[in-house]
Design an enzyme around this catalytic site. Structure first.
Site, mmCIF file in Angstrom:
data_model
loop_
_atom_site.group_PDB
_atom_site.id
_atom_site.type_symbol
_atom_site.label_atom_id
_atom_site.label_comp_id
_atom_site.label_asym_id
_atom_site.label_seq_id
_atom_site.Cartn_x
_atom_site.Cartn_y
_atom_site.Cartn_z
ATOM 1 C CG HIS A 58 -2.135 -0.823 1.082
ATOM 2 N ND1 HIS A 58 -3.298 -0.591 1.776
ATOM 3 C CD2 HIS A 58 -2.382 -1.900 0.291
ATOM 4 C CE1 HIS A 58 -4.211 -1.489 1.426
ATOM 5 N NE2 HIS A 58 -3.682 -2.301 0.529
ATOM 6 C CE1 TYR A 92 -5.286 4.345 8.494
ATOM 7 C CE2 TYR A 92 -5.720 4.510 10.841
ATOM 8 C CZ TYR A 92 -5.036 3.945 9.787
ATOM 9 O OH TYR A 92 -4.090 2.973 10.023
ATOM 10 N N PRO A 147 -4.065 1.258 18.766
ATOM 11 C CG PRO A 147 -5.954 -0.029 18.308
ATOM 12 C CD PRO A 147 -5.269 0.734 19.403
ATOM 13 C CE LYS A 190 3.521 3.320 13.108
ATOM 14 N NZ LYS A 190 4.394 3.166 11.982
ATOM 15 C CE1 TYR A 203 -0.147 3.014 7.585
ATOM 16 C CE2 TYR A 203 -1.354 4.237 9.250
ATOM 17 C CZ TYR A 203 -1.252 3.156 8.395
ATOM 18 O OH TYR A 203 -2.254 2.214 8.351
HETATM 19 C C1 PHB Z 1 -5.707 -3.795 10.839
HETATM 20 O O1 PHB Z 1 -5.818 -4.070 9.622
HETATM 21 O O2 PHB Z 1 -5.942 -4.632 11.753
HETATM 22 C C2 PHB Z 1 -5.287 -2.412 11.241
HETATM 23 C C3 PHB Z 1 -4.854 -1.524 10.251
HETATM 24 C C4 PHB Z 1 -4.474 -0.234 10.613
HETATM 25 C C5 PHB Z 1 -4.530 0.151 11.940
HETATM 26 C C6 PHB Z 1 -4.955 -0.744 12.935
HETATM 27 C C7 PHB Z 1 -5.335 -2.030 12.583
HETATM 28 O O3 PHB Z 1 -4.163 1.419 12.278
#
Ligand code: PHB
Ligand code: APR
Length: 391
Positions: A72, A201, A293, A297, A385
């Protein structure tokens, strides 16, 4: 039993450490309290930073990652019905991330360990770490219904937030820094192709939502919920309807629904235990730190810790110098605190805290607008990120 490095925990930290040590010709034993199925099925993280993917490849655990992982090059921030894409390579000199579930990382590392590595004992619960301040620490553990002792030169606690290794560090030498958040994430797995090709997000007045994925046919989605929420209190229809509301946009984007195959609630916490070392006992991963989460990280920090330990032990073996082992805690914590800052920023940027004032809500939108309109602000997010340097 006797080994050079006793590893408590067979999550990503413990499994990768065993692999790195094996590749360096250093023997270890891994003690895991649960069974193999638990470790391989436990739904956790899903995003590998560039550095993490590179470490797995170098350790010989990259074959399925390269075949099945999804590269990605960005994420979408969604707020006020608007969409803003953050372009990672353009902002970071070419870095990206890979979508590849922690469950798959663990399966790959377990298979390698069982095929080529040292002992990996499942249903072997570490009861205590003794003699951490001596040069012959030991781990008392229970396996096959009887107690045993693992004599080591070093012990690495990779036993997660609820593990026991941390307790072997005298409280008077310890400082703990923590923050809990008054909300959690209701996470689902759904058998439906993701409705976007990258992660989304979303900051919404009703709360945060995240669109992620596990494969081209399996979606992973999260919904901010009040702390203490029972996942079963939400019907599938209620979950999809709330996600649709929070992902709303001014264009014709739609969220595809499908059968939900897993549902669970994750609490949100920031936590750092200092130091990450006491004598011959070292802490790595969630045993030493927890991040909310939002910034993806957790797994990547665990990788950074065990890479740092393995490098330090190899350095000591090759040069006789303990300088990198002595710097372990300081080296890891520099990266840990940057990840804590990034995760806290992402969490407060996107979640609606109960009791948030209108001023705080406008501040969130101003922060998002700043990222959408400033290359400098956007670069800070993209750098955080895609990952902080190891060591
Ligand atoms: C996930 O795919 O579980 C996931 C992806 C991004 C995040 C947290 C969890 O910031
Ligand atoms: N004895 C043996 N094993 C133990 C003990 C014990 N006393 N206590 C805990 N364990 C095991 C757990 O069963 C688990 O398999 O230690 C392992 C710790 O794994 P994780 O919790 O996954 O921690 P870590 O390897 O540091 O990985 C961090 O996992 O929690 C997620 O979001 C986090 O993605 C991050 C990653």
């Amino acid at each position: 039993m006797r080994t050079t490095v006793g590893i408590i925990g067979a999550g990503p930290a413990g499994l990768l450490l065993a692999r790195l040590l094996h590749k360096a010709g250093i023997d270890s034993v891994v003690l895991e309290s649960r069974d193999r199925g638990y470790v391989e099925q436990r739904q956790r993280a899903g995003i590998l930073e560039q550095g993490t993917a590179d470490v797995l490849r170098a350790a010989g655990a990259g074959e399925r990652l390269d075949r099945e992982g999804l590269r990605h090059d960005g994420i979408e921030l969604r707020y006020d019905r608007r969409r803003h894409r953050v372009d990672f390579p353009a902002l970071t000199g070419g870095r990206s991330v890979t979508v590849y579930a922690q469950t798959e990382v663990c399966k790959d590392l377990i298979a390698l360990q069982l095929k080529e590595g040292g002992p990996l004992l499942f249903e072997a619960e570490a009861l205590a770490v003794e003699g951490a301040a001596t040069d012959h620490p030991r781990v008392r553990f229970r396996h096959d219904g009887r107690e045993d002792v693992l004599d080591c030169a070093y012990v690495v606690g990779c036993d997660g937030f609820w593990g026991i290794a941390r307790t072997a560090i005298p409280a008077e030498l310890t400082r703990v820094f923590e923050r809990t958040y008054p909300f959690g994430w209701l996470g689902i797995l759904a058998d439906v192709p993701p409705s976007h090709d990258e992660l989304v997000y979303a900051r919404h007045d009703r709360g945060f939502a995240l669109l992620s994925m596990r494969s081209p046919s399996v979606s992973r989605l999260y919904l901010q919920v009040p702390e203490g929420t029972d996942a079963e209190a939400w019907s599938d229809d209620e979950i999809w309807a709330e996600l649709e509301r929070r992902f709303e946009t001014d264009d014709d984007w739609t969220l595809r629904r499908g059968p939900i195959t897993q549902k669970s609630v994750t609490p949100m916490r920031s936590y750092v235990h200092e130091p990450m070392r006491h004598g011959r006992l070292f802490l790595a991963g969630d045993a030493a730190h927890i991040v909310p989460p939002t910034g993806a990280k957790g797994l990547n920090l665990a990788v950074g810790d065990v890479v740092t330990f393995a490098r330090a032990l190899v350095h000591q073996r090759e040069t006789g110098s303990a300088e990198l082992l002595d710097a372990y805690s300081r080296t890891c914590l520099r990266r840990v605190w940057q990840a804590e800052r990034f995760s806290y920023d992402m969490t407060t940027l996107l979640h609606r805290a109960p009791g948030a004032t209108p001023f705080e809500e406008r501040l969130q939108l101003a922060r998002l607008e700043r990222i959408a309109s400033s290359r400098a602000a956007e670069t800070d997010l993209a750098e955080g990120y895609t990952g902080f340097p190891f060591g």
